[in-house]
Design a protein around this motif. Structure first.
Motif, PDB file in Angstrom:
ATOM      1  N   TYR A  24      40.513  40.733  58.060  1.00 34.94           N
ATOM      2  CA  TYR A  24      41.352  41.763  58.391  1.00 34.94           C
ATOM      3  C   TYR A  24      41.004  43.021  57.724  1.00 34.94           C
ATOM      4  O   TYR A  24      40.931  43.999  58.486  1.00 34.94           O
ATOM      5  CB  TYR A  24      42.793  41.459  58.009  1.00 34.94           C
ATOM      6  N   TYR A  25      40.546  42.868  56.553  1.00 34.14           N
ATOM      7  CA  TYR A  25      40.344  44.421  55.780  1.00 34.14           C
ATOM      8  C   TYR A  25      39.057  44.686  56.402  1.00 34.14           C
ATOM      9  O   TYR A  25      38.908  45.948  56.575  1.00 34.14           O
ATOM     10  CB  TYR A  25      40.490  44.051  54.166  1.00 34.14           C
ATOM     11  N   LEU A  26      38.240  43.845  56.666  1.00 34.02           N
ATOM     12  CA  LEU A  26      36.946  44.244  57.267  1.00 34.02           C
ATOM     13  C   LEU A  26      36.887  44.717  58.433  1.00 34.02           C
ATOM     14  O   LEU A  26      36.454  45.916  58.749  1.00 34.02           O
ATOM     15  CB  LEU A  26      35.879  43.178  57.161  1.00 34.02           C
ATOM     16  N   LYS A  27      37.838  44.072  59.218  1.00 36.90           N
ATOM     17  CA  LYS A  27      37.958  44.881  60.550  1.00 36.90           C
ATOM     18  C   LYS A  27      38.663  46.283  60.740  1.00 36.90           C
ATOM     19  O   LYS A  27      38.369  47.218  61.333  1.00 36.90           O
ATOM     20  CB  LYS A  27      38.839  43.775  61.379  1.00 36.90           C
ATOM     21  N   SER A  28      39.808  46.425  59.655  1.00 38.44           N
ATOM     22  CA  SER A  28      40.365  47.803  59.790  1.00 38.44           C
ATOM     23  C   SER A  28      39.457  48.584  58.990  1.00 38.44           C
ATOM     24  O   SER A  28      39.296  49.864  59.558  1.00 38.44           O
ATOM     25  CB  SER A  28      41.808  47.572  59.142  1.00 38.44           C
ATOM     26  N   PHE A  29      38.625  48.509  58.210  1.00 38.06           N
ATOM     27  CA  PHE A  29      37.957  49.345  57.672  1.00 38.06           C
ATOM     28  C   PHE A  29      36.693  49.797  58.239  1.00 38.06           C
ATOM     29  O   PHE A  29      36.240  51.033  58.217  1.00 38.06           O
ATOM     30  CB  PHE A  29      37.427  49.061  56.122  1.00 38.06           C
ATOM     31  N   LEU A  30      36.337  48.775  59.400  1.00 32.92           N
ATOM     32  CA  LEU A  30      34.977  49.256  60.165  1.00 32.92           C
ATOM     33  C   LEU A  30      35.773  49.832  61.187  1.00 32.92           C
ATOM     34  O   LEU A  30      34.820  50.130  62.286  1.00 32.92           O
ATOM     35  CB  LEU A  30      34.359  47.914  60.529  1.00 32.92           C
ATOM     36  N   LEU A  31      37.216  50.138  61.444  1.00 34.77           N
ATOM     37  CA  LEU A  31      37.627  50.855  62.616  1.00 34.77           C
ATOM     38  C   LEU A  31      37.273  49.955  63.832  1.00 34.77           C
ATOM     39  O   LEU A  31      36.968  50.797  64.975  1.00 34.77           O
ATOM     40  CB  LEU A  31      37.177  52.254  62.473  1.00 34.77           C
ATOM     41  N   LEU A  32      37.194  48.762  63.758  1.00 29.71           N
ATOM     42  CA  LEU A  32      36.852  48.102  65.216  1.00 29.71           C
ATOM     43  C   LEU A  32      37.899  48.444  66.315  1.00 29.71           C
ATOM     44  O   LEU A  32      37.356  48.545  67.436  1.00 29.71           O
ATOM     45  CB  LEU A  32      36.481  46.539  64.833  1.00 29.71           C
ATOM     46  N   GLU A  33      39.023  48.231  65.918  1.00 27.59           N
ATOM     47  CA  GLU A  33      40.052  48.442  67.018  1.00 27.59           C
ATOM     48  C   GLU A  33      39.974  49.835  67.490  1.00 27.59           C
ATOM     49  O   GLU A  33      40.001  50.171  68.776  1.00 27.59           O
ATOM     50  CB  GLU A  33      41.285  48.095  66.708  1.00 27.59           C
ATOM     51  N   LEU A  34      39.737  50.698  66.746  1.00 27.01           N
ATOM     52  CA  LEU A  34      39.698  52.233  67.121  1.00 27.01           C
ATOM     53  C   LEU A  34      38.698  52.416  67.943  1.00 27.01           C
ATOM     54  O   LEU A  34      38.509  53.085  69.010  1.00 27.01           O
ATOM     55  CB  LEU A  34      39.804  53.175  66.020  1.00 27.01           C
ATOM     56  N   LEU A  35      37.327  51.860  67.714  1.00 22.33           N
ATOM     57  CA  LEU A  35      36.330  52.010  68.378  1.00 22.33           C
ATOM     58  C   LEU A  35      36.496  51.356  69.907  1.00 22.33           C
ATOM     59  O   LEU A  35      35.930  51.713  70.684  1.00 22.33           O
ATOM     60  CB  LEU A  35      34.908  51.315  67.820  1.00 22.33           C
ATOM     61  N   ALA A  36      37.032  50.256  69.819  1.00 24.17           N
ATOM     62  CA  ALA A  36      37.402  49.241  71.093  1.00 24.17           C
ATOM     63  C   ALA A  36      38.394  50.348  72.034  1.00 24.17           C
ATOM     64  O   ALA A  36      37.762  50.522  73.313  1.00 24.17           O
ATOM     65  CB  ALA A  36      38.189  48.138  70.802  1.00 24.17           C
ATOM     66  N   GLY A  37      39.263  50.958  71.514  1.00 22.09           N
ATOM     67  CA  GLY A  37      40.153  52.042  72.237  1.00 22.09           C
ATOM     68  C   GLY A  37      39.313  53.200  72.784  1.00 22.09           C
ATOM     69  O   GLY A  37      39.358  53.557  74.135  1.00 22.09           O
ATOM     70  N   LEU A  38      38.251  53.601  71.730  1.00 26.84           N
ATOM     71  CA  LEU A  38      37.562  54.744  72.279  1.00 26.84           C
ATOM     72  C   LEU A  38      36.463  54.287  73.502  1.00 26.84           C
ATOM     73  O   LEU A  38      36.307  55.126  74.237  1.00 26.84           O
ATOM     74  CB  LEU A  38      36.661  55.351  71.215  1.00 26.84           C
ATOM     75  N   MET A  39      36.108  53.177  73.347  1.00 23.07           N
ATOM     76  CA  MET A  39      35.140  52.451  74.422  1.00 23.07           C
ATOM     77  C   MET A  39      35.971  52.447  75.649  1.00 23.07           C
ATOM     78  O   MET A  39      35.371  52.818  76.914  1.00 23.07           O
ATOM     79  CB  MET A  39      34.679  51.077  74.091  1.00 23.07           C
ATOM     80  N   LEU A  40      37.085  52.070  75.766  1.00 24.08           N
ATOM     81  CA  LEU A  40      37.902  52.194  76.884  1.00 24.08           C
ATOM     82  C   LEU A  40      37.919  53.277  77.768  1.00 24.08           C
ATOM     83  O   LEU A  40      37.897  53.684  78.780  1.00 24.08           O
ATOM     84  CB  LEU A  40      39.311  51.147  76.585  1.00 24.08           C
ATOM     85  N   THR A  41      38.483  54.380  76.922  1.00 17.59           N
ATOM     86  CA  THR A  41      38.847  55.454  77.445  1.00 17.59           C
ATOM     87  C   THR A  41      37.327  56.194  77.685  1.00 17.59           C
ATOM     88  O   THR A  41      37.208  56.839  78.808  1.00 17.59           O
ATOM     89  CB  THR A  41      39.459  56.555  76.180  1.00 17.59           C
ATOM     90  N   GLY A  42      36.359  56.077  76.956  1.00 13.71           N
ATOM     91  CA  GLY A  42      34.943  56.631  77.247  1.00 13.71           C
ATOM     92  C   GLY A  42      34.580  56.100  78.544  1.00 13.71           C
ATOM     93  O   GLY A  42      33.857  57.012  79.453  1.00 13.71           O
ATOM     94  N   LYS A  43      34.947  54.804  78.858  1.00 18.44           N
ATOM     95  CA  LYS A  43      34.429  54.185  79.897  1.00 18.44           C
ATOM     96  C   LYS A  43      35.179  54.891  81.365  1.00 18.44           C
ATOM     97  O   LYS A  43      34.358  55.321  82.053  1.00 18.44           O
ATOM     98  CB  LYS A  43      34.900  52.540  80.114  1.00 18.44           C
ATOM     99  N   TYR A  44      36.092  55.278  81.054  1.00 16.23           N
ATOM    100  CA  TYR A  44      37.123  55.913  82.356  1.00 16.23           C
ATOM    101  C   TYR A  44      36.633  57.331  82.189  1.00 16.23           C
ATOM    102  O   TYR A  44      36.486  57.998  83.605  1.00 16.23           O
ATOM    103  CB  TYR A  44      38.547  55.708  82.053  1.00 16.23           C
ATOM    104  N   PHE A  45      36.095  57.875  81.322  1.00 15.11           N
ATOM    105  CA  PHE A  45      35.432  59.377  81.349  1.00 15.11           C
ATOM    106  C   PHE A  45      34.182  59.268  82.130  1.00 15.11           C
ATOM    107  O   PHE A  45      34.098  60.074  83.071  1.00 15.11           O
ATOM    108  CB  PHE A  45      35.248  59.609  80.099  1.00 15.11           C
ATOM    109  N   ILE A  46      33.390  58.358  81.734  1.00 12.89           N
ATOM    110  CA  ILE A  46      32.049  58.216  82.517  1.00 12.89           C
ATOM    111  C   ILE A  46      32.434  57.861  84.125  1.00 12.89           C
ATOM    112  O   ILE A  46      31.954  58.439  85.022  1.00 12.89           O
ATOM    113  CB  ILE A  46      31.172  57.037  81.761  1.00 12.89           C
TER     114      ILE A  46
END
Lengths: 170, 340
Positions: free
Chosen positions: A10-32
């Motif tokens: 859990y700590y690894l996931k939150s410190f690597l900002l994985l979920e934030l990056l997943a969210g950014l990927m989603l919006t980035g997909k729609y941007f493209i």
């Protein structure tokens, strides 16, 4: 042991900002996607949404092809109108036929239900696809017989085509 | 005497050369923001004024300038009028120390980092004064939030900077950039990656941008500190917010992404191709990239709750920076190649 492992994960996931990056990927997909095409937006004044032939907009009175108005002043529409928006007065003509002398529709009362069209035995009062209209001054909300006939004349081709298209379902 | 005047004139020309493009880029940043967020939400964004809406910022500007300035009764009029300037001046003054390329700097001061840091912190005074002088509960709450937030995140930002200072051994911005010479792997964002990310997060919080825009949380306090401002006062707050956004993006570029240095170096194939690209172009490309991510983040993340914001700042970012400063110090002392 398993709990500690999960904690670490859990700590690894939150410190690597994985979920934030997943969210950014989603919006980035729609941007493209929308950089290349946008099929959703309709640019209103130039483009318009398609209108069904059954669309119930502004009302109109039709004429026969020979120019004679269809309305025979049977007052069925006046009777069926749930909003009491229609006022009809009638008188016989010189040739003995009965015609309206007054056919007023109050656009403030009209609820565009289309019951008047359904009740009309001669397809005189009809709903048109016109829906971009506005009323500027008091009194303009009363659609007189002349105005309704003018709209009917203007839209006759489309009205006839729509009625033909919907013939089997009426 | 004549020489003094000519030096003064030359400085003024340089200032104009910095400020005018900055204001233009602020104007187009607002346009870019609306476009990018529109595209992300599968809308079109402004596309009516001019070709693809490119004149939209000027239409907005004309609208804001011609609007009536409303000064609330029982507000402190002098402070109310001055507050936007307090927000704008530091955001513009900070650009004096920014080097745009080797030697292209208005004032090559040795304590440039400290100057920048103090200037970016002074911006909060405008917000505070605006919130207090408006005599409005929403503005007051927004200003309080903004002050607390800025103070909290400044610490994390300062500590992140300490890491950069340790690594580069200088407070002069030109020297900091030059210490990152040698291609993309030598930029400080590689050995100081956690500090880079923390500086980024703290920078977003410092400029009161989403997801840290509690100071103007629309859903709770209408528009926060500038709720009572209209017309040109509002425009100046807007301007200073976007100017500080560009400033933070520039700082990220200078401290962590090698400033005007090309990502390719040495004798490689790519380095020879990109040799012709001038340094300032690299700087601008990097700044634009960071600004895009600013907008991207705004379109993606929901706003933090106030206690979450404080928790993130004090319990995660500050200990994180301190920890990585220790690691950086160890790296520096043990001369880890290829960075130190």
């Amino acid at each position: 042991m398993k709990k500690i492992y999960q904690r670490c994960l859990y700590y690894l996931k939150s410190f690597l900002l994985l979920e934030l990056l997943a969210g950014l990927m989603l919006t980035g997909k729609y941007f493209i996607i929308s950089c290349f095409r946008n099929r959703l937006t309709i640019q209103f004044p130039e483009e318009q949404t398609p209108i069904s032939p059954r669309f119930r907009g502004l009302l109109a009175l039709r004429r026969y092809p020979n120019g004679e108005e269809r309305c025979i002043a049977c007052k069925l529409c006046e009777a069926v109108c749930p909003a009491l928006a229609i006022t009809i007065e009638s008188a016989p003509r010189e040739n003995g036929t009965r015609r309206t002398t007054r056919y007023d529709i109050d656009m403030f009362k009209c609820i565009n239900c289309g019951l008047c069209e359904e009740s009309c035995p001669v397809d005189s009062i009809v709903v048109t696809p016109i829906h971009h209209y506005h009323i500027l001054e008091r009194g303009q909300n009363i659609m007189s017989k002349e105005k309704l006939l003018a709209i009917g004349d203007l839209m006759e081709d489309q009205l006839a085509a729509d009625r033909l298209h919907e013939r089997d379902f009426r | 005497m004549l020489q003094d005047i000519s030096i003064l004139l030359w400085i003024i020309i340089k200032i104009i050369l910095i400020v005018i493009p900055l204001l233009l880029s602020v104007a187009y940043l607002t346009y870019a923001e609306r476009k990018v967020i529109g595209y992300i939400q599968v809308r079109l964004g402004p596309n009516r004024v001019g070709f693809r809406g490119l004149l939209q910022p000027f239409a907005d500007l004309i609208k804001l300038i011609t609007k009536e300035i409303i000064i609330p009764t029982k507000s402190n009029k002098y402070l109310f009028v001055i507050a936007p300037l307090f927000a704008l001046v530091p955001a513009l003054a900070a650009w004096a120390a920014i080097p745009f390329a080797q030697g292209m700097v208005l004032s090559n001061m040795n304590a440039g980092v400290l100057y920048l840091f103090s200037m970016s912190s002074l911006g909060v005074y405008g917000v505070l004064i605006a919130g207090w002088a408006s005599n409005s509960k929403y503005a007051m709450l927004g200003a309080l939030r903004s002050a607390a937030q800025t103070i909290s995140y400044e610490i994390a930002m300062g500590f992140a900077l300490v890491g950069v200072l340790l690594a580069s051994g200088s407070m002069n911005l030109t020297n900091i950039v030059n210490s990152q010479q040698g291609g993309i792997l030598h930029w400080w964002c590689v050995p100081l990656l956690p500090l880079f990310i923390i500086f980024w997060i703290a920078g977003i919080a410092e400029t009161n941008r989403a997801p840290f825009d509690l100071a103007e949380g629309e859903s709770e306090i209408v528009a926060g500190f500038h709720v009572e401002y209209s017309g040109i006062g509002f425009a100046i707050f807007f301007l200073s917010e976007y100017a500080s956004m560009i400033l933070i993006a520039t700082l990220l570029t200078l401290f962590f992404m090698g400033g005007w240095l090309s990502p390719f170096s040495g004798d490689g194939f790519l380095a020879n191709i990109f040799y012709i690209v001038p340094g300032i172009a690299w700087l601008l490309i990097k700044i634009v990239g960071f600004l895009f991510v600013y907008l991207w983040i705004r379109a993606t993340f929901p706003r933090y709750r106030y206690d979450q914001l404080m928790r993130l700042g004090w319990k995660i970012l500050i200990p994180g920076t301190i920890g990585w400063i220790c690691i950086t110090a160890l790296l520096v002392v043990s001369h880890v190649k290829p960075w130190f």
